[in-house]
Design an enzyme around this catalytic site. Structure first.
Site, PDB file in Angstrom:
ATOM      1  N   ILE A 100      24.638  11.357  32.941  1.00 34.35           N
ATOM      2  CA  ILE A 100      24.270  10.733  31.673  1.00 34.35           C
ATOM      3  C   ILE A 100      24.291   9.218  31.793  1.00 34.35           C
ATOM      4  O   ILE A 100      23.357   8.534  31.367  1.00 34.35           O
ATOM      5  CB  ILE A 100      25.204  11.217  30.554  1.00 34.35           C
TER       6      ILE A 100
ATOM      7  N   ASP B 256      33.026   2.916  37.193  1.00 30.91           N
ATOM      8  CA  ASP B 256      33.323   4.299  37.543  1.00 30.91           C
ATOM      9  C   ASP B 256      34.396   4.282  38.622  1.00 30.91           C
ATOM     10  O   ASP B 256      34.400   3.396  39.484  1.00 30.91           O
ATOM     11  CB  ASP B 256      32.059   5.016  38.048  1.00 30.91           C
TER      12      ASP B 256
ATOM     13  N   ASP C 242      30.705  11.118  18.553  1.00 31.33           N
ATOM     14  CA  ASP C 242      30.134  12.464  18.486  1.00 31.33           C
ATOM     15  C   ASP C 242      31.156  13.547  18.814  1.00 31.33           C
ATOM     16  O   ASP C 242      30.882  14.727  18.607  1.00 31.33           O
ATOM     17  CB  ASP C 242      28.945  12.558  19.458  1.00 31.33           C
TER      18      ASP C 242
ATOM     19  N   GLU D 105      38.093  19.675  16.353  1.00 30.64           N
ATOM     20  CA  GLU D 105      36.805  19.873  15.703  1.00 30.64           C
ATOM     21  C   GLU D 105      36.783  21.202  14.974  1.00 30.64           C
ATOM     22  O   GLU D 105      37.386  22.178  15.432  1.00 30.64           O
ATOM     23  CB  GLU D 105      35.675  19.826  16.742  1.00 30.64           C
TER      24      GLU D 105
ATOM     25  N   HIS E 273      29.325  16.610  17.125  1.00 31.64           N
ATOM     26  CA  HIS E 273      29.215  17.073  18.518  1.00 31.64           C
ATOM     27  C   HIS E 273      27.812  17.611  18.802  1.00 31.64           C
ATOM     28  O   HIS E 273      27.629  18.734  19.288  1.00 31.64           O
ATOM     29  CB  HIS E 273      30.265  18.152  18.801  1.00 31.64           C
TER      30      HIS E 273
ATOM     31  N   GLY F  88      25.463  15.794  20.683  1.00 36.53           N
ATOM     32  CA  GLY F  88      24.821  15.031  21.751  1.00 36.53           C
ATOM     33  C   GLY F  88      23.792  15.842  22.512  1.00 36.53           C
ATOM     34  O   GLY F  88      22.699  15.346  22.815  1.00 36.53           O
ATOM     35  N   GLY F  89      24.109  17.083  22.806  1.00 35.51           N
ATOM     36  CA  GLY F  89      23.173  17.946  23.525  1.00 35.51           C
ATOM     37  C   GLY F  89      22.464  18.933  22.631  1.00 35.51           C
ATOM     38  O   GLY F  89      21.797  19.851  23.122  1.00 35.51           O
TER      39      GLY F  89
END
Length: 403
Positions: A156, A175, A258, A263, A286, A288-289
Site C-alpha cells: 500500500i 520502514d 479507518d 470495532e 474500516h 479501506g478495502g
C-alpha cells in the site's frame, strides 16, 4: 478427501463470487453476514472444513481446538493478526489471505482523505447542510508541493507513494526493513526525521503484536504544527486519546481514521470513539478495502486458494505453511503430509512407500521454520495401511489423501 464432503463457513459478507467458485467446485457453503465471537464460533465450527473470515472474526486457540475437521482458514483481507497462526500450524490448519487485492482501494481512500482534509471539505460540507454559505479560502490548500510522510512502505505504501508523487507531492517514507524507493521518494533513517518534515503523516504498518501502541504522544508531539494524520492500517497501533488532545489544541489540523482498537461486530451497531465530534476529522467504518472491485477480487482470490488446496494440496502463497504447487498427473493418488521440520522425515515416508512396493510418480518438499510440507503422487499400491503408518509417525501434524 472428496469435494462432496467439504463444508465451508463464510462470515462477514464475503463476496458472492467466492460462494459461486466454491459451490461450482462441489463444496457445501454457508454464509453469515456478520462476525461471530469465540463462543459462537466454537458452537458452529464442528464439521466445518474451510472457514472464511474478514477482520472482525478472531480464530483463537480455543476455536481451533474445537475445529477438529478444519483444514484451512481464509482471511478475505490483507491482515491475519485476527488468527492465532501458531495454533493453526500446530493443528495442521493452512491459512491464506489476500495480500494484494485491496491495495488500490486503500490507496484511493487515502488520497481522497488527504485532499479532503487539505481543502477542509468536511467542514464546508457540514456548513452547507446546515444552510450556511461560507465561501472562503482560509485554511484550504493544494496538495501539490506538500510533503507526504508514509510510515510503512509495503504494497500500500509504495503504490500511495507513486500516486501522491503524480499529484505533485514530495514523498518521504520510513520502514524498519530495507525498501527500494520508487520514483523520487526519499527514505528517512528514523521516524523522527520523517515527522519533522512531513505535512501529512499516514500509517501503513502491519498487524504484528510488536506494533501495538506504535504511534503515541511523543510521535504526535514531534509532528509539524498544522500537519495532518491518517491511519488506515490497524486500530491498536495508535494512541487515539493523544491524537484527540493534539487536534483539540490545534497542533494537528486534521485526521482521517479507518481502523479502531474496538470495532462493532455488525452493520448498524453503535460506534464509540474519542475521535467523534472533532472538526476536520474523517471517520470511516474500516472500509479501506471495501469497494466492490476489491471485494470481488478478494473473494475470487481466496476462494481459488481454497479450491486448489482442497483439490490438489496447493499451498501457494499460504501465510503459515511452505508454499508448494505440484502439477498432478492423471490417475495418481496424492498424499499431503504436513509435519514437523526435523531431519529424516521424507526418508522415512519414502521408506514406508518403498517397503510396500509403491513407486513415487512425483514428489515435492518444502520447509519453513518448524514446518515441513511434502506432496507425493503414486499411480498405485498406496494402501490404507501405509496411510495409517505415515499418520502415526510422531512428526506428522496432518496427513490428507486426495484421490
Amino acid at each position: 478427501m472428496t469435494a462432496g464432503k467439504v463444508r465451508v463457513l463464510l462470515l462477514e459478507q464475503i463476496h458472492p463470487d467466492a460462494v459461486e467458485i466454491l459451490v461450482s467446485s462441489g463444496f457445501e457453503v454457508e454464509s453469515i453476514d456478520r462476525a461471530l465471537d469465540e463462543n459462537e464460533l466454537i458452537e458452529r465450527i464442528a464439521g466445518v472444513t474451510l472457514i472464511g473470515i474478514r477482520s472482525k472474526t478472531h480464530i483463537t486457540a480455543r476455536v481451533l481446538e474445537a475445529a477438529t475437521d478444519l483444514v484451512a482458514i481464509g482471511a478475505f483481507c490483507i491482515g491475519t493478526n485476527q488468527i492465532d497462526l501458531a495454533a493453526a500450524s500446530a493443528h495442521g490448519v493452512t491459512v491464506f489471505n489476500a495480500p494484494f487485492s485491496n491495495t488500490r482501494s486503500v490507496v484511493e481512500l487515502a488520497i481522497a482523505e488527504i485532499i479532503s482534509m487539505t481543502r477542509r471539505l468536511t467542514e464546508k460540507n457540514a456548513l452547507m447542510h446546515d444552510g450556511v454559505w461560507d465561501k472562503s479560502a482560509e485554511g484550504a490548500h493544494e496538495v501539490r508541493g506538500r510533503t507526504l510522510g508514509i510510515v510503512g512502505y509495503g504494497n500500500i505504501g509504495t503504490q500511495l507513494s507513486v500516486l501522491a508523487e503524480s499529484l505533485g507531492m514530495k514523498v518521504l517514507f520510513f520502514d524498519t526493513a530495507d525498501k527500494l524507493a520508487l520514483g523520487n521518494a526519499q527514505r528517512c533513517l528514523t521516524l523522527k526525521d520523517l515527522l519533522a518534515e512531513a505535512d501529512v503523516v499516514t500509517l501503513h504498518v502491519d498487524g504484528r503484536p510488536a506494533n501495538a501502541n506504535f504511534f503515541g504522544e511523543d510521535d504526535f508531539a514531534a509532528m509539524r504544527p498544522g500537519s495532518l494524520f491518517l491511519n488506515l492500517s490497524r486500530g491498536f497501533v495508535v494512541d487515539y486519546v493523544a491524537l484527540r488532545s493534539h487536534i483539540e489544541r490545534g497542533h494537528i489540523a486534521g485526521a482521517a481514521v479507518d481502523v479502531f482498537p474496538v470495532e462493532p461486530k455488525g452493520r448498524g451497531d453503535e460506534f464509540r470513539s474519542e475521535l467523534r465530534g472533532l472538526a476536520n476529522v474523517i471517520l470511516t467504518p474500516h472500509i479501506g478495502g471495501s469497494t466492490e472491485e476489491a471485494q470481488q477480487d478478494i473473494g475470487r482470490f481466496v476462494a481459488g486458494k481454497f479450491r486448489d488446496f482442497v483439490l490438489s494440496g496447493s499451498t501457494s502463497m499460504s501465510v503459515n505453511v511452505p508454499g508448494l504447487a505440484l502439477p498432478r498427473a492423471q490417475g495418481t493418488l496424492r498424499l499431503i503430509h504436513l509435519h514437523r521440520n526435523v531431519p529424516g522425515v521424507l526418508a522415512r515416508v519414502n521408506g514406508l512407500l518403498a517397503e510396500s512396493g509403491v513407486n513415487v510418480e512425483a514428489q515435492m518438499l518444502g520447509t519453513s521454520g518448524e514446518l515441513g510440507y511434502v506432496v507425493t503422487d503414486s499411480a498405485s499400491g498406496t494402501t490404507q495401511a501405509i496411510v495409517d503408518q505415515i499418520r502415526a509417525m510422531p512428526e506428522t501434524i496432518r496427513l490428507r489423501v486426495i484421490f
